[in-house]
Design a protein around this motif. Structure first.
Motif, PDB file in Angstrom:
ATOM      1  N   ASP B 378       0.842  -1.315   0.033  1.00 34.72           N
ATOM      2  CA  ASP B 378       0.098  -0.052   0.229  1.00 34.72           C
ATOM      3  C   ASP B 378       0.831   1.193   0.087  1.00 34.72           C
ATOM      4  O   ASP B 378       0.696   2.127  -0.686  1.00 34.72           O
ATOM      5  N   ILE B 379       1.906   1.397   0.797  1.00 33.54           N
ATOM      6  CA  ILE B 379       2.750   2.393   1.051  1.00 33.54           C
ATOM      7  C   ILE B 379       3.612   2.632   0.025  1.00 33.54           C
ATOM      8  O   ILE B 379       3.655   4.040  -0.527  1.00 33.54           O
ATOM      9  N   GLY B 380       4.164   1.612  -0.708  1.00 31.01           N
ATOM     10  CA  GLY B 380       5.071   1.634  -1.894  1.00 31.01           C
ATOM     11  C   GLY B 380       4.266   2.362  -3.083  1.00 31.01           C
ATOM     12  O   GLY B 380       4.677   3.128  -3.961  1.00 31.01           O
ATOM     13  N   ILE B 381       2.747   2.405  -3.121  1.00 30.03           N
ATOM     14  CA  ILE B 381       1.965   2.809  -4.055  1.00 30.03           C
ATOM     15  C   ILE B 381       1.416   4.268  -3.571  1.00 30.03           C
ATOM     16  O   ILE B 381       1.576   5.444  -4.383  1.00 30.03           O
ATOM     17  N   TRP B 382       0.975   4.364  -2.366  1.00 30.06           N
ATOM     18  CA  TRP B 382       0.502   5.814  -2.013  1.00 30.06           C
ATOM     19  C   TRP B 382       1.604   6.679  -1.982  1.00 30.06           C
ATOM     20  O   TRP B 382       1.245   8.090  -2.308  1.00 30.06           O
ATOM     21  N   ASP B 383       2.720   6.510  -1.876  1.00 31.57           N
ATOM     22  CA  ASP B 383       3.879   7.514  -1.782  1.00 31.57           C
ATOM     23  C   ASP B 383       4.085   8.101  -3.162  1.00 31.57           C
ATOM     24  O   ASP B 383       4.935   9.154  -3.312  1.00 31.57           O
ATOM     25  N   GLY B 384       3.397   7.847  -4.145  1.00 28.50           N
ATOM     26  CA  GLY B 384       3.718   8.430  -5.521  1.00 28.50           C
ATOM     27  C   GLY B 384       2.483   9.503  -5.656  1.00 28.50           C
ATOM     28  O   GLY B 384       2.439  10.202  -6.822  1.00 28.50           O
ATOM     29  N   ILE B 385       1.517   9.521  -4.502  1.00 25.52           N
ATOM     30  CA  ILE B 385       0.515  10.692  -5.140  1.00 25.52           C
ATOM     31  C   ILE B 385       0.780  12.066  -4.786  1.00 25.52           C
ATOM     32  O   ILE B 385       0.562  12.894  -5.588  1.00 25.52           O
ATOM     33  N   PRO B 386       1.596  12.381  -3.659  1.00 24.93           N
ATOM     34  CA  PRO B 386       1.750  13.904  -3.365  1.00 24.93           C
ATOM     35  C   PRO B 386       2.411  14.640  -4.361  1.00 24.93           C
ATOM     36  O   PRO B 386       2.252  15.592  -4.341  1.00 24.93           O
ATOM     37  N   GLU B 387       3.366  13.891  -5.160  1.00 22.27           N
ATOM     38  CA  GLU B 387       4.267  14.662  -5.885  1.00 22.27           C
ATOM     39  C   GLU B 387       3.379  15.064  -7.117  1.00 22.27           C
ATOM     40  O   GLU B 387       3.671  16.244  -7.667  1.00 22.27           O
ATOM     41  N   ALA B 388       2.502  14.253  -7.626  1.00 23.68           N
ATOM     42  CA  ALA B 388       1.616  14.499  -8.702  1.00 23.68           C
ATOM     43  C   ALA B 388       0.769  15.572  -8.311  1.00 23.68           C
ATOM     44  O   ALA B 388       0.283  16.432  -9.038  1.00 23.68           O
ATOM     45  N   ALA B 389       0.077  15.638  -6.943  1.00 22.92           N
ATOM     46  CA  ALA B 389      -0.914  16.400  -6.547  1.00 22.92           C
ATOM     47  C   ALA B 389      -0.323  17.970  -6.369  1.00 22.92           C
ATOM     48  O   ALA B 389      -0.915  18.741  -6.537  1.00 22.92           O
ATOM     49  N   ASP B 390       0.987  18.070  -6.119  1.00 20.69           N
ATOM     50  CA  ASP B 390       1.691  19.239  -6.111  1.00 20.69           C
ATOM     51  C   ASP B 390       1.961  20.060  -7.378  1.00 20.69           C
ATOM     52  O   ASP B 390       2.509  20.985  -7.519  1.00 20.69           O
ATOM     53  N   SER B 391       1.724  19.304  -8.446  1.00 21.85           N
ATOM     54  CA  SER B 391       1.948  19.618  -9.725  1.00 21.85           C
ATOM     55  C   SER B 391       1.463  21.021 -10.167  1.00 21.85           C
ATOM     56  O   SER B 391       0.163  21.012  -9.775  1.00 21.85           O
ATOM     57  N   VAL B 392       2.014  22.036 -10.957  1.00 28.11           N
ATOM     58  CA  VAL B 392       1.253  23.209 -11.345  1.00 28.11           C
ATOM     59  C   VAL B 392       0.378  22.629 -12.342  1.00 28.11           C
ATOM     60  O   VAL B 392      -0.780  23.175 -12.521  1.00 28.11           O
ATOM     61  N   PHE B 393       0.570  21.632 -13.046  1.00 33.24           N
ATOM     62  CA  PHE B 393      -0.082  21.106 -14.050  1.00 33.24           C
ATOM     63  C   PHE B 393      -1.572  20.441 -13.526  1.00 33.24           C
ATOM     64  O   PHE B 393      -2.690  20.500 -14.321  1.00 33.24           O
ATOM     65  N   ALA B 394      -1.570  20.161 -12.187  1.00 34.25           N
ATOM     66  CA  ALA B 394      -2.822  19.416 -11.772  1.00 34.25           C
ATOM     67  C   ALA B 394      -3.747  20.495 -11.808  1.00 34.25           C
ATOM     68  O   ALA B 394      -4.922  20.040 -12.029  1.00 34.25           O
ATOM     69  N   GLU B 395      -3.469  21.864 -11.530  1.00 31.53           N
ATOM     70  CA  GLU B 395      -4.644  23.015 -11.639  1.00 31.53           C
ATOM     71  C   GLU B 395      -4.876  23.175 -13.119  1.00 31.53           C
ATOM     72  O   GLU B 395      -6.049  23.366 -13.189  1.00 31.53           O
ATOM     73  N   GLN B 396      -3.920  23.099 -13.863  1.00 34.16           N
ATOM     74  CA  GLN B 396      -4.328  23.493 -15.213  1.00 34.16           C
ATOM     75  C   GLN B 396      -5.322  22.519 -15.843  1.00 34.16           C
ATOM     76  O   GLN B 396      -6.166  22.948 -16.504  1.00 34.16           O
ATOM     77  N   VAL B 397      -4.968  21.401 -15.430  1.00 31.73           N
ATOM     78  CA  VAL B 397      -5.950  20.316 -16.338  1.00 31.73           C
ATOM     79  C   VAL B 397      -7.030  20.126 -15.220  1.00 31.73           C
ATOM     80  O   VAL B 397      -7.948  19.068 -15.565  1.00 31.73           O
ATOM     81  N   ASN B 398      -7.220  20.550 -14.056  1.00 26.56           N
ATOM     82  CA  ASN B 398      -8.239  20.508 -13.073  1.00 26.56           C
ATOM     83  C   ASN B 398      -8.202  18.993 -12.658  1.00 26.56           C
ATOM     84  O   ASN B 398      -9.402  18.409 -13.015  1.00 26.56           O
ATOM     85  N   ALA B 399      -7.212  18.488 -12.546  1.00 27.37           N
ATOM     86  CA  ALA B 399      -6.887  17.153 -12.339  1.00 27.37           C
ATOM     87  C   ALA B 399      -7.796  16.355 -11.239  1.00 27.37           C
ATOM     88  O   ALA B 399      -7.882  17.100  -9.808  1.00 27.37           O
ATOM     89  N   THR B 400      -8.406  15.427 -11.503  1.00 28.91           N
ATOM     90  CA  THR B 400      -9.503  14.770 -10.327  1.00 28.91           C
ATOM     91  C   THR B 400      -9.025  13.295 -10.134  1.00 28.91           C
ATOM     92  O   THR B 400      -8.463  12.709 -10.844  1.00 28.91           O
ATOM     93  N   THR B 401      -9.389  12.754  -8.922  1.00 27.20           N
ATOM     94  CA  THR B 401      -9.534  11.460  -8.777  1.00 27.20           C
ATOM     95  C   THR B 401     -10.875  10.759  -8.992  1.00 27.20           C
ATOM     96  O   THR B 401     -11.556  11.575  -8.646  1.00 27.20           O
ATOM     97  N   VAL B 402     -10.937   9.559  -9.404  1.00 26.58           N
ATOM     98  CA  VAL B 402     -12.121   9.077  -9.902  1.00 26.58           C
ATOM     99  C   VAL B 402     -12.851   8.273  -8.764  1.00 26.58           C
ATOM    100  O   VAL B 402     -12.292   7.287  -8.530  1.00 26.58           O
ATOM    101  N   PHE B 403     -13.991   8.485  -8.699  1.00 23.47           N
ATOM    102  CA  PHE B 403     -14.751   7.565  -7.626  1.00 23.47           C
ATOM    103  C   PHE B 403     -16.123   7.396  -7.952  1.00 23.47           C
ATOM    104  O   PHE B 403     -17.094   7.359  -7.359  1.00 23.47           O
ATOM    105  N   SER B 404     -16.249   7.006  -9.323  1.00 21.44           N
ATOM    106  CA  SER B 404     -17.542   6.844 -10.098  1.00 21.44           C
ATOM    107  C   SER B 404     -17.931   5.430 -10.145  1.00 21.44           C
ATOM    108  O   SER B 404     -19.148   5.149 -10.814  1.00 21.44           O
TER     109      SER B 404
END
Ligand code: FES
Ligand SMILES: [Fe+2]
Lengths: 172, 451
Positions: B378-404
């Motif tokens: 779990d941890i080996g996977i979760w620690d990949g999230i914050p770097e992407a979440a901190d991206s400038v680009f995340a806002e540009q593309v209004n990046a979402t996570t999918v819960f549908s």
């Protein structure tokens, strides 16, 4: 009496620890499991908590980061070799520094010696420049089996109360 | 980090208010905003509006059995002392001397009748009462000792041994906060008296506290992929390994918290506990409906908002050894944006034989702990999230996570109206994200409330 190829018992134990560290650093885990430990091994990493100086020990006798025998170590080693073991794929790069080896008890009758050593693990993942460091004393009992040492008991006494590495998917 | 708070576009970071608005829009679509998993302002607001307002877990009463026993704990990042006072009452005291503010408690645990400040020697009873001020007569003749006791958390309550505190003086009582969730918690904490074994595992993880909280709300979708290595070596639950036929239920709409329960129809399974343990249980404390659910329960997990999770599973640390029912209680503590500290307590039924409890502990360590064969992946996977979440680009593309997952025509998950417990309950619960959406809705509502 010990049938060792070294100037002293201490030196032969030190050689053993270096061989072991090499196997673990190189991630030869199956070989570590096959050649380094006895099948009655007791392996534990007790949890440490900060206590007042008057406390007898900071180490718990009922809670552990690992509390293992031969079978549960085999499970760990086999799992780490699995293609879906994400925590070690890509693998962390670990270098073990083993020092201050001292023999604390020799017991030729059952072919065992007790030793203590210091361990520093320098751990890097991916492009990290800040390593995770793990610092500990190890208290080991080695047994002479067919002219070689094997590890039959290990207690890893960490200097950490909160562990600064995200997962213990390595052997200390 | 310098931030543009104007809410502008064009690559600069937007304000928290804009993020919360975009989060609200995302939730409408069954999605969440990636940026909130690594953001300075969001993190600060969480400390103020979530951790300082919710009922936050402090510890289990079995950790401080004797008068004077204490443990260091925290609410968000604020230091508190969890102590059983000289009258046997549980106190949650803010760890700050009333004189110049230093922390009084330097050990993680211990036993004491008094906390004496090392700076000038002010001394407090373990009730929090100030009882000693050196040179008081000569220096502070007018100091009102009663006024200057340690500040306690305004609300402290226990639910079957689980102690929670809320820093909000206007908080509803704990029963109201837990709401219908108590019906489920009873299965774990009332049917048997549970106790904590030893000290918690504590370790730092480079991921946001919300990621595991949400995962334990009910992300059962990740198990076959994320935990394949552990299942392959044969230490998973009977249901994960496919040895037992089971049905997975996802339970939400129970006060903002959520649970997942595997049911093994018709069996006396009790999370893998053997008869010599289940005969120490107290069925009379549950309703018949609750008891039937408990009886057929395989792996169960859940989260009480904001950051208290648990997993109860029958498993082993070695396929050659018997399966035992092990219980891991979790708290995901915020440390800084994109970083948390995990606390893990392994628990066992108090009246089970000691040898069995030892095995429960070993299996807990071998499955869900810093070294746990499941947890490490779990941890080996979760620690990949914050770097992407901190991206400038995340806002540009209004990046979402999918819960549908589970929405739309012909999806597998369906509401089960015959379920005897409260909440909205889905069969094929691994095929819906409604539980995790519940987390983000509760998060959004709580963090937005005061603004
Ligand atoms: S700061 Fe505690 S006595 Fe002065
Ligand atoms: Fe998981």
């Amino acid at each position: 009496m010990w049938d060792i190829d070294a100037r002293s018992v201490r030196e032969s134990c030190e050689k053993f620890l270096y061989t072991e560290a090499q196997l673990l650093d190189d991630r030869d885990l199956l070989e570590w499991h096959e050649t380094i430990i006895t099948d009655d091994i007791e392996y534990r990493i007790p949890i440490r908590t900060t206590k007042e100086r008057s406390a007898e020990t900071e180490f718990s006798d009922e809670s552990f980061h690992m509390i293992e025998d031969w079978g549960s170590l085999k499970v760990r080693v086999e799992r780490m070799e699995n293609d879906f073991a994400w925590s070690e794929d890509p693998p962390s790069r670990n270098r073990r520094f083993v020092s201050n080896v001292r023999v604390t008890d020799e017991n030729p009758e059952n072919a065992e010696v007790s030793i203590r050593s210091n361990l520093l693990i320098h751990r890097l993942r991916a492009s990290d420049t800040d390593p995770d460091l793990l610092s500990a004393e190890r208290r080991d009992t080695l047994r002479r089996v067919d002219g070689s040492w094997q590890l039959t008991e290990r207690t890893v006494l960490l200097d950490h109360t909160v562990i600064g590495t995200p997962s213990l998917s390595i052997i200390l | 980090m310098a931030q543009n708070r104007s809410g502008g576009t064009g690559g600069s970071r937007s304000s928290i208010d804009s993020k919360l608005e975009r989060m609200a829009d995302a939730l409408e679509e069954g999605e969440a905003l990636l940026e909130i998993l690594h953001d300075d302002e969001v993190f600060e607001r969480e400390l103020e509006e979530i951790f300082a307002k919710s009922w936050v877990y402090i510890g289990h009463e079995s950790e401080i059995p004797e008068e004077g026993d204490y443990r260091q704990r925290s609410i968000g990042k604020d230091p508190f002392i969890f102590v059983r006072d000289e009258n046997g009452e549980v106190q949650v005291l803010w760890d700050s001397c009333r004189h110049r503010g230093t922390k009084l408690c330097r050990a993680e645990k211990g036993n004491t009748t008094h906390f004496r400040c090392p700076y000038h020697g002010w001394t407090y009873r373990n009730t929090g009462e100030l009882v000693g001020v050196p040179q008081k007569g000569n220096g502070f003749p007018d100091l009102d000792m009663e006024e200057k006791g340690l500040h306690g958390a305004p609300n402290v309550e226990s639910y079957n041994g689980l102690v929670f505190a809320s820093l909000d003086p206007d908080a509803p009582d704990l029963e109201t906060y837990l709401g219908p969730s108590a019906w489920y918690l009873d299965l774990y904490f009332k049917l048997a008296d549970m106790e904590v074994i030893g000290d918690p595992h504590r370790w730092e993880i480079d991921t946001d506290w919300k990621t595991p909280s949400e995962n334990f709300y009910g992300d059962n979708y990740h198990v076959p992929m994320g935990h394949k290595s552990a299942i392959d070596v044969g230490i998973g639950s009977a249901t994960a390994k496919g040895e037992k036929e089971s049905e997975l239920y996802a339970i939400s709409d129970v006060g903002g918290h959520a649970f997942s329960i595997y049911q093994i129809p018709g069996e006396d399974f009790f999370w893998g506990h053997p008869p010599e343990v289940t005969e120490t249980f107290h069925p009379e404390r549950l309703t018949d409906e609750q008891y039937q659910i408990a009886r057929q329960s395989g792996v169960s997990l859940g989260t009480i908002f904001p950051n208290l999770s648990f997993i109860y599973l029958g498993g082993s640390d070695d396929p050659e050894k018997d399966t035992v029912g092990t219980f891991c209680l979790r708290q995901w503590q915020p440390i800084e944006p994109g970083k948390m500290e995990a606390w893990n307590w392994i628990m066992a039924p108090k009246d089970a034989p000691q040898e069995y409890k030892d095995r429960v502990y070993e299996v807990g360590v071998g499955t869900f702990s810093l070294s746990g064969n499941f947890e490490v992946d779990d941890i080996g996977i979760w620690d990949g999230i914050p770097e992407a979440a901190d991206s400038v680009f995340a806002e540009q593309v209004n990046a979402t996570t999918v819960f549908s997952m589970g929405r739309g025509e012909d999806t597998l998950a369906e509401v089960d109206d015959s379920w005897p417990g409260p909440g909205t309950v889905y069969r094929e619960g691994g095929m819906t994200d409604e539980n995790q959406l519940e987390f983000y809705r509760k998060w959004h509502q709580t963090i937005s409330e005061a603004h």
